[in-house]
Design an enzyme around this catalytic site. Sequence first.
Site, PDB file in Angstrom:
ATOM      1  N   SER A 220       0.848  -1.187   0.000  1.00 39.48           N
ATOM      2  CA  SER A 220       0.000   0.000   0.000  1.00 39.48           C
ATOM      3  C   SER A 220       0.888   1.243   0.000  1.00 39.48           C
ATOM      4  O   SER A 220       1.855   1.346   0.757  1.00 39.48           O
ATOM      5  CB  SER A 220      -0.954  -0.004   1.196  1.00 39.48           C
ATOM      6  OG  SER A 220      -0.256  -0.192   2.407  1.00 39.48           O
ATOM      7  N   GLY A 222      -0.351   4.643   0.084  1.00 42.35           N
ATOM      8  CA  GLY A 222      -1.075   5.861   0.434  1.00 42.35           C
ATOM      9  C   GLY A 222      -1.755   6.472  -0.777  1.00 42.35           C
ATOM     10  O   GLY A 222      -2.448   5.791  -1.539  1.00 42.35           O
ATOM     11  N   ALA A 223      -1.527   7.762  -0.996  1.00 41.86           N
ATOM     12  CA  ALA A 223      -2.147   8.465  -2.123  1.00 41.86           C
ATOM     13  C   ALA A 223      -1.666   7.949  -3.465  1.00 41.86           C
ATOM     14  O   ALA A 223      -2.288   8.219  -4.502  1.00 41.86           O
ATOM     15  CB  ALA A 223      -1.870   9.961  -2.013  1.00 41.86           C
ATOM     16  N   GLY A 225      -1.685   4.829  -4.275  1.00 42.05           N
ATOM     17  CA  GLY A 225      -2.396   3.595  -4.559  1.00 42.05           C
ATOM     18  C   GLY A 225      -1.719   2.376  -3.972  1.00 42.05           C
ATOM     19  O   GLY A 225      -1.367   2.343  -2.787  1.00 42.05           O
ATOM     20  N   GLY A 251      -4.844   0.691   5.493  1.00 43.51           N
ATOM     21  CA  GLY A 251      -4.148  -0.493   4.994  1.00 43.51           C
ATOM     22  C   GLY A 251      -4.878  -1.778   5.317  1.00 43.51           C
ATOM     23  O   GLY A 251      -4.861  -2.733   4.524  1.00 43.51           O
ATOM     24  N   ASP A 252      -5.527  -1.811   6.471  1.00 50.97           N
ATOM     25  CA  ASP A 252      -6.318  -2.990   6.859  1.00 50.97           C
ATOM     26  C   ASP A 252      -7.506  -3.160   5.924  1.00 50.97           C
ATOM     27  O   ASP A 252      -7.839  -4.277   5.500  1.00 50.97           O
ATOM     28  CB  ASP A 252      -6.806  -2.855   8.298  1.00 50.97           C
ATOM     29  CG  ASP A 252      -5.694  -2.495   9.262  1.00 50.97           C
ATOM     30  OD1 ASP A 252      -4.538  -2.881   8.993  1.00 50.97           O
ATOM     31  OD2 ASP A 252      -5.982  -1.821  10.268  1.00 50.97           O
TER      32      ASP A 252
END
Length: 314
Positions: A220, A222-223, A225, A251-252
Amino acid sequence: MIVTVTPNPSLDRTAQLSELRRGEVLRASRVRLDPGGKGVNVSRALAAAGSPTVALLPAGGPVGERLADLLAPEGVPVVAVPIAGTTRSNITLVEADGTTTKINEPGPEISPAELAVLEQRTAELAARAEWVVCCGSLPAGVPDDFYAQLGKLARDAGAKVAVDSSGAPLAAALAAGPDLIKPNLDELAELAGRPLTQLGDVVEVCRALVADGVGAVLVSLGARGAVLVDETETRHALGPLVAVRSTVGAGDAALAGFLHAGGTGPRALRAAVAYGTAAVAQEGSRMPAPQDVHPDQVRLLAADPTLTLSGAAA
């Protein structure tokens, strides 16, 4: 069925603030209480999506009881292993611009006898599960190779294994060859022992992990993708820009979306980014509901090795 194992669950209290200023008395505009812990969040998102799931966790004291009580209305079946210690409470402070500050307690110490029961329950549930998902930090008394041990138990019972952790527990889990790991950028960089400033760096590390026996790596960003690397392909997915209300649990949610959509391939990657994007638009550690998730708004891209990455932990 997807079984999540969370050795260090929590009760998460989230306070909304206009601005966090050290040394001052601050008044929260809103406070939210949620069941927490990475695996717990994965089960919450799965249950909301209609995927059969069970959350396996140690629970102790009034906080542990409260945690189970909060999961019941969300339709998350809980298998609780009683412990002598008290389940931890965490505090999250969210500012008006979406900046999030977390204060996580270390959690209770788990005795060898309590740990043995947790392992036994994992093996029992794995016998009727498709996935066993090992999530989060390890409390005192739990060896770093605990997720590697659970992975072997789950595999022997016929289940696939996913690991979402960091540091020594994640590094030790690799020896068992999990089917999937889901680090964020910071966690992957820690695992690699070097900064990962471009998408090409991330892909290089992921390919090395797959070559060493990991089935697939979902990172993951963040912004930016997420990227998925497995034996057959490398894909990057990017979601739409949204107003960030809280990054806790994003993230979960992404991992839950990935598993809900089959746990492999481009469709699952698109779902992961859709769920992560929906999660940051929620308050506190609230997991997105199906109506919040829009995979059709996620773009699948070729992984551009020159793409610069920054502030991509999720």
